[in-house]
Design a protein around this motif. Structure first.
Motif, PDB file in Angstrom:
ATOM      1  N   THR A 361     -14.109  -1.004  10.751  1.00  0.00           N
ATOM      2  CA  THR A 361     -13.315  -1.233  11.956  1.00  0.00           C
ATOM      3  C   THR A 361     -12.613   0.014  12.491  1.00  0.00           C
ATOM      4  O   THR A 361     -12.192   0.019  13.653  1.00  0.00           O
ATOM      5  N   ALA A 362     -12.452   1.056  11.628  1.00  0.00           N
ATOM      6  CA  ALA A 362     -11.676   2.238  11.991  1.00  0.00           C
ATOM      7  C   ALA A 362     -10.305   1.832  12.519  1.00  0.00           C
ATOM      8  O   ALA A 362      -9.798   2.362  13.509  1.00  0.00           O
ATOM      9  N   SER A 363      -9.662   0.882  11.809  1.00  0.00           N
ATOM     10  CA  SER A 363      -8.385   0.320  12.249  1.00  0.00           C
ATOM     11  C   SER A 363      -7.217   1.094  11.650  1.00  0.00           C
ATOM     12  O   SER A 363      -7.136   1.270  10.421  1.00  0.00           O
ATOM     13  N   GLY A 364      -6.299   1.537  12.495  1.00  0.00           N
ATOM     14  CA  GLY A 364      -5.100   2.218  12.019  1.00  0.00           C
ATOM     15  C   GLY A 364      -4.212   1.291  11.208  1.00  0.00           C
ATOM     16  O   GLY A 364      -3.537   1.726  10.263  1.00  0.00           O
ATOM     17  N   GLU A 365      -4.203   0.003  11.555  1.00  0.00           N
ATOM     18  CA  GLU A 365      -3.384  -0.968  10.822  1.00  0.00           C
ATOM     19  C   GLU A 365      -3.877  -1.089   9.367  1.00  0.00           C
ATOM     20  O   GLU A 365      -3.071  -1.153   8.426  1.00  0.00           O
ATOM     21  N   THR A 366      -5.190  -1.094   9.179  1.00  0.00           N
ATOM     22  CA  THR A 366      -5.739  -1.148   7.820  1.00  0.00           C
ATOM     23  C   THR A 366      -5.360   0.104   7.041  1.00  0.00           C
ATOM     24  O   THR A 366      -5.037   0.034   5.842  1.00  0.00           O
ATOM     25  N   ALA A 367      -5.381   1.253   7.689  1.00  0.00           N
ATOM     26  CA  ALA A 367      -4.991   2.509   7.033  1.00  0.00           C
ATOM     27  C   ALA A 367      -3.543   2.459   6.575  1.00  0.00           C
ATOM     28  O   ALA A 367      -3.198   2.961   5.494  1.00  0.00           O
ATOM     29  N   GLU A 368      -2.667   1.840   7.369  1.00  0.00           N
ATOM     30  CA  GLU A 368      -1.256   1.715   6.978  1.00  0.00           C
ATOM     31  C   GLU A 368      -1.103   0.781   5.774  1.00  0.00           C
ATOM     32  O   GLU A 368      -0.283   1.033   4.888  1.00  0.00           O
ATOM     33  N   ARG A 369      -1.887  -0.273   5.738  1.00  0.00           N
ATOM     34  CA  ARG A 369      -1.854  -1.170   4.581  1.00  0.00           C
ATOM     35  C   ARG A 369      -2.307  -0.446   3.318  1.00  0.00           C
ATOM     36  O   ARG A 369      -1.751  -0.650   2.236  1.00  0.00           O
ATOM     37  N   ILE A 370      -3.303   0.415   3.464  1.00  0.00           N
ATOM     38  CA  ILE A 370      -3.763   1.204   2.319  1.00  0.00           C
ATOM     39  C   ILE A 370      -2.644   2.115   1.823  1.00  0.00           C
ATOM     40  O   ILE A 370      -2.425   2.246   0.609  1.00  0.00           O
ATOM     41  N   ALA A 371      -1.920   2.740   2.750  1.00  0.00           N
ATOM     42  CA  ALA A 371      -0.824   3.645   2.369  1.00  0.00           C
ATOM     43  C   ALA A 371       0.267   2.894   1.616  1.00  0.00           C
ATOM     44  O   ALA A 371       0.797   3.390   0.609  1.00  0.00           O
ATOM     45  N   ARG A 372       0.629   1.709   2.091  1.00  0.00           N
ATOM     46  CA  ARG A 372       1.666   0.927   1.404  1.00  0.00           C
ATOM     47  C   ARG A 372       1.193   0.505   0.010  1.00  0.00           C
ATOM     48  O   ARG A 372       1.957   0.539  -0.959  1.00  0.00           O
ATOM     49  N   ALA A 373      -0.079   0.113  -0.085  1.00  0.00           N
ATOM     50  CA  ALA A 373      -0.615  -0.279  -1.388  1.00  0.00           C
ATOM     51  C   ALA A 373      -0.616   0.910  -2.352  1.00  0.00           C
ATOM     52  O   ALA A 373      -0.331   0.751  -3.548  1.00  0.00           O
ATOM     53  N   ASP A 374      -0.916   2.111  -1.850  1.00  0.00           N
ATOM     54  CA  ASP A 374      -0.919   3.296  -2.716  1.00  0.00           C
ATOM     55  C   ASP A 374       0.483   3.600  -3.230  1.00  0.00           C
ATOM     56  O   ASP A 374       0.663   3.998  -4.392  1.00  0.00           O
ATOM     57  N   ASP A 375       1.489   3.409  -2.383  1.00  0.00           N
ATOM     58  CA  ASP A 375       2.877   3.610  -2.827  1.00  0.00           C
ATOM     59  C   ASP A 375       3.216   2.642  -3.972  1.00  0.00           C
ATOM     60  O   ASP A 375       3.903   3.015  -4.932  1.00  0.00           O
ATOM     61  N   GLU A 376       2.757   1.400  -3.857  1.00  0.00           N
ATOM     62  CA  GLU A 376       3.017   0.414  -4.916  1.00  0.00           C
ATOM     63  C   GLU A 376       2.310   0.803  -6.215  1.00  0.00           C
ATOM     64  O   GLU A 376       2.878   0.676  -7.305  1.00  0.00           O
ATOM     65  N   VAL A 377       1.077   1.293  -6.122  1.00  0.00           N
ATOM     66  CA  VAL A 377       0.344   1.742  -7.311  1.00  0.00           C
ATOM     67  C   VAL A 377       1.068   2.919  -7.952  1.00  0.00           C
ATOM     68  O   VAL A 377       1.185   2.991  -9.183  1.00  0.00           O
ATOM     69  N   ASP A 378       1.574   3.846  -7.130  1.00  0.00           N
ATOM     70  CA  ASP A 378       2.297   5.007  -7.676  1.00  0.00           C
ATOM     71  C   ASP A 378       3.563   4.585  -8.418  1.00  0.00           C
ATOM     72  O   ASP A 378       3.871   5.114  -9.491  1.00  0.00           O
ATOM     73  N   ARG A 379       4.293   3.604  -7.864  1.00  0.00           N
ATOM     74  CA  ARG A 379       5.516   3.142  -8.536  1.00  0.00           C
ATOM     75  C   ARG A 379       5.188   2.468  -9.866  1.00  0.00           C
ATOM     76  O   ARG A 379       5.864   2.703 -10.871  1.00  0.00           O
ATOM     77  N   LEU A 380       4.148   1.651  -9.863  1.00  0.00           N
ATOM     78  CA  LEU A 380       3.757   0.974 -11.096  1.00  0.00           C
ATOM     79  C   LEU A 380       3.269   1.981 -12.143  1.00  0.00           C
ATOM     80  O   LEU A 380       3.547   1.826 -13.341  1.00  0.00           O
ATOM     81  N   THR A 381       2.585   3.025 -11.689  1.00  0.00           N
ATOM     82  CA  THR A 381       2.125   4.074 -12.612  1.00  0.00           C
ATOM     83  C   THR A 381       3.304   4.707 -13.328  1.00  0.00           C
ATOM     84  O   THR A 381       3.271   4.909 -14.556  1.00  0.00           O
ATOM     85  N   ARG A 382       4.353   5.033 -12.581  1.00  0.00           N
ATOM     86  CA  ARG A 382       5.535   5.647 -13.199  1.00  0.00           C
ATOM     87  C   ARG A 382       6.157   4.722 -14.229  1.00  0.00           C
ATOM     88  O   ARG A 382       6.542   5.149 -15.331  1.00  0.00           O
ATOM     89  N   GLU A 383       6.256   3.441 -13.908  1.00  0.00           N
ATOM     90  CA  GLU A 383       6.886   2.485 -14.829  1.00  0.00           C
ATOM     91  C   GLU A 383       6.071   2.362 -16.129  1.00  0.00           C
ATOM     92  O   GLU A 383       6.642   2.318 -17.219  1.00  0.00           O
ATOM     93  N   ILE A 384       4.750   2.304 -16.004  1.00  0.00           N
ATOM     94  CA  ILE A 384       3.912   2.167 -17.201  1.00  0.00           C
ATOM     95  C   ILE A 384       4.010   3.415 -18.068  1.00  0.00           C
ATOM     96  O   ILE A 384       4.125   3.336 -19.299  1.00  0.00           O
ATOM     97  N   LYS A 385       3.996   4.590 -17.438  1.00  0.00           N
ATOM     98  CA  LYS A 385       4.061   5.834 -18.211  1.00  0.00           C
ATOM     99  C   LYS A 385       5.414   5.982 -18.910  1.00  0.00           C
ATOM    100  O   LYS A 385       5.473   6.437 -20.066  1.00  0.00           O
ATOM    101  N   VAL A 386       6.490   5.581 -18.245  1.00  0.00           N
ATOM    102  CA  VAL A 386       7.812   5.637 -18.886  1.00  0.00           C
ATOM    103  C   VAL A 386       7.853   4.693 -20.082  1.00  0.00           C
ATOM    104  O   VAL A 386       8.373   5.024 -21.152  1.00  0.00           O
ATOM    105  N   PHE A 387       7.284   3.490 -19.919  1.00  0.00           N
ATOM    106  CA  PHE A 387       7.250   2.515 -21.007  1.00  0.00           C
ATOM    107  C   PHE A 387       6.449   3.054 -22.192  1.00  0.00           C
ATOM    108  O   PHE A 387       6.868   2.950 -23.346  1.00  0.00           O
TER     109      PHE A 387
END
Length: 538
Positions: A361-387
């Protein structure tokens, strides 16, 4: 005299518990990886699952270790609950072999077994040989403990007050059963209690009429090991623990009213008191298997209704399963990390699906959803590594340390996959959306096909992690070359289209080539995940 006997019994029990632990750890280190693949294999009949449990306990010499493995699989693996319960019944029956062997007076060979185990452990050049040596050494300590306890039991028989206490247990089967439960929970080992009973019955201190109630209690109390392993984990592990306890308790309640008849049958089979202990243990677990194997699907359905999966309101980027209260229990903590990794992999899978949608679709809205999902993955990565870092501060054995290191590597690979989806594909899609550009029809079709291939490789890598399947992991690693070859072919096809001068191809060329390169790197990270899976099984 009583003080000396007390110290002798305490020392013998301590050696007994150490021998049980050493035996289980040694054989689990030697054969645990193979048993993990056997027990975690989905599908198959209840008979196959039962046989796997019996074989596993025969090899590892610890039904508690098999049940703990099952609970860890329930945290990350799609093994059906009915199949897990069949494995538990098989493991309980397999545990009777050790007790049967110990019921014969073979403790006279304790030092010979210890010498053999020590030789293998000290001079074994390969890890599995040393692990087998540790298991044999532990079994030698079991025999030595039985020898000491038998000597102490003969002394106890000379103390009138202690002999009366032992005699009273035969007249109160419910009390005897209760004490069997208490001792088994205290020792965290039903086998240890049964060996103690063998020592006392061999010297005639413990009457045969108290044997069956004590055996029943020891079997029920041994299920506490499963509850310790499942503490704080998700519903899957707790269902296995509760199923184990319910089956043992139901069997004990069935046997207790019939214990005089069962006692006569056991005495007829063998009048030797120590053999009665072993035969009672075998008869109970064999009867339990015959009663419950046909009905484990119904018990599984009941447990699933009784213990539904808990829903969490935690943000997607926050951990759901990690519990710092369980950091001191390395096995449980690593099980929680494994479940969190599977959850993280699901989040990355969603990002890959969104990447596919963005290409179409080349949709900018989908790209923004990907960015938000990546931020969530990054936060979870930090929590797992600290644990995992906090877990590493405790005492980990070599296998647990290897798993911890592999989990950190897998988490890092998942994070990097998310970064490539966002920083490469997402950024290009955002710019294309701002300029109202799209991929050419042929270019979009090629990208979608390539993305599907890499996404399939990702799913296979995650599946290999969940099932701990070494062969599946090796297949993923082998696909890395195929992914690289296809990337080169698609890059050449794109260059040939550029020569034709298609406007859409010219406008999207940089994005097209960057996405091909980034997905090739994602394939490399999938292979890295598979390699980490192989490392955890070594």
């Amino acid at each position: 005299m009583i003080d000396a006997l007390f110290l002798e019994v305490i020392g013998g029990v301590a050696l007994l518990l150490y021998g049980v632990r050493l035996t289980g750890q040694g054989f689990e280190l030697a054969f645990g990886a193979r048993l993990s693949r056997l027990l975690a294999a989905p599908g198959g009949s209840r008979a196959r699952a039962f046989g796997a449990g019996a074989l596993g306990t025969t090899v590892v010499q610890s039904s508690g270790a098999i049940v703990t493995l099952l609970i860890s699989f329930a945290e990350i693996s799609p093994l059906p609950l009915a199949q897990s319960l069949a494995v538990v019944l098989g493991a309980d029956l397999g545990s009777t072999l050790t007790v049967q062997i110990l019921s014969f007076r073979i403790y006279r060979y304790a030092f010979l077994v210890i010498a053999g185990g020590t030789g293998l452990f000290l001079w074994g050049k390969r890890g599995p040989v040393r692990a087998v040596g540790q298991g044999v050494l532990g079994f030698g300590f079991l025999l030595l403990a039985l020898r000491f306890l038998s000597g102490a039991a003969s002394g106890i028989g000379e103390v009138a007050s202690l002999r009366m206490v032992m005699a009273d247990l035969g007249a109160a089967p419910v009390v005897a059963c209760f004490w069997g439960i208490v001792l088994s929970v205290l020792f965290q080992s039903g086998t240890a209690v049964l060996v103690l009973m063998i020592a006392f019955t061999q010297q005639g201190v413990l009457g045969v009429e108290a044997v069956l109630p004590l055996v029943l209690g020891a079997n029920v109390g041994a299920t506490s090991v499963a509850f310790t392993a499942a503490s704080g984990l998700a519903a899957g592990g707790r269902r296995v623990a509760w199923g184990h306890m319910l089956m043992k308790t139901a069997g004990a309640l069935l046997f207790l009213p019939l214990y005089p008849v069962a006692q006569e049958l056991l005495s007829a089979i063998s009048p030797d008191p120590s053999r009665i202990v072993a035969n009672a243990h075998t008869m109970f677990n064999l009867t339990l298997a015959l009663l419950f194997v046909p009905f484990v699907p119904r018990l599984a359905a009941f447990l699933e209704r009784l213990l539904p999966e808990r829903t969490s309101s935690a943000p997607r980027g926050a951990p759901v399963y990690l519990d710092r209260d369980h950091l001191p229990v390395a096995g449980a903590a690593l099980g929680q990390v494994a479940r969190e990794i599977v959850r993280m992999a699901d989040m990355v899978q969603e990002m890959l699906d969104m990447g596919m949608e963005a290409v179409r679709t080349a949709s900018g809205e989908t790209a923004e959803r990907i960015a938000r999902a990546d931020d969530e993955v990054d936060r979870l990565t930090r929590e797992i590594k600290v644990f995992l870092s906090a877990l590493g501060e405790g005492s980990l054995d070599s296998d647990q340390m290897q798993r911890s290191v592999a989990y950190i590597s897998i988490v890092s690979d998942l994070e990097k996959i998310g970064d490539f989806v966002d920083k490469t594909l997402g950024e290009h899609i955002r710019r294309m959306a701002e300029r109202s550009q799209r991929f050419s029809e042929e270019g979009a079709r090629e990208l979608e096909g390539y993305l599907l291939d890499v996404e399939s490789m990702f799913r296979e890598a995650v599946s290999a992690f969940v099932t701990r399947d070494r062969k599946a992991a090796e297949i993923v690693i082998a696909r890395k070359k195929e992914v690289g070859r296809k990337e080169r072919e698609l890059r050449l096809a794109h260059i040939l289209r550029l020569r034709k001068g298609s406007p859409e191809t010219l406008e999207s060329s940089a994005a097209h080539l960057d996405i091909l390169s980034s997905w090739k790197v994602i394939g490399s990270h999938c292979a890295s995940i598979a390699f980490s899976v192989i490392q955890t099984g070594e």
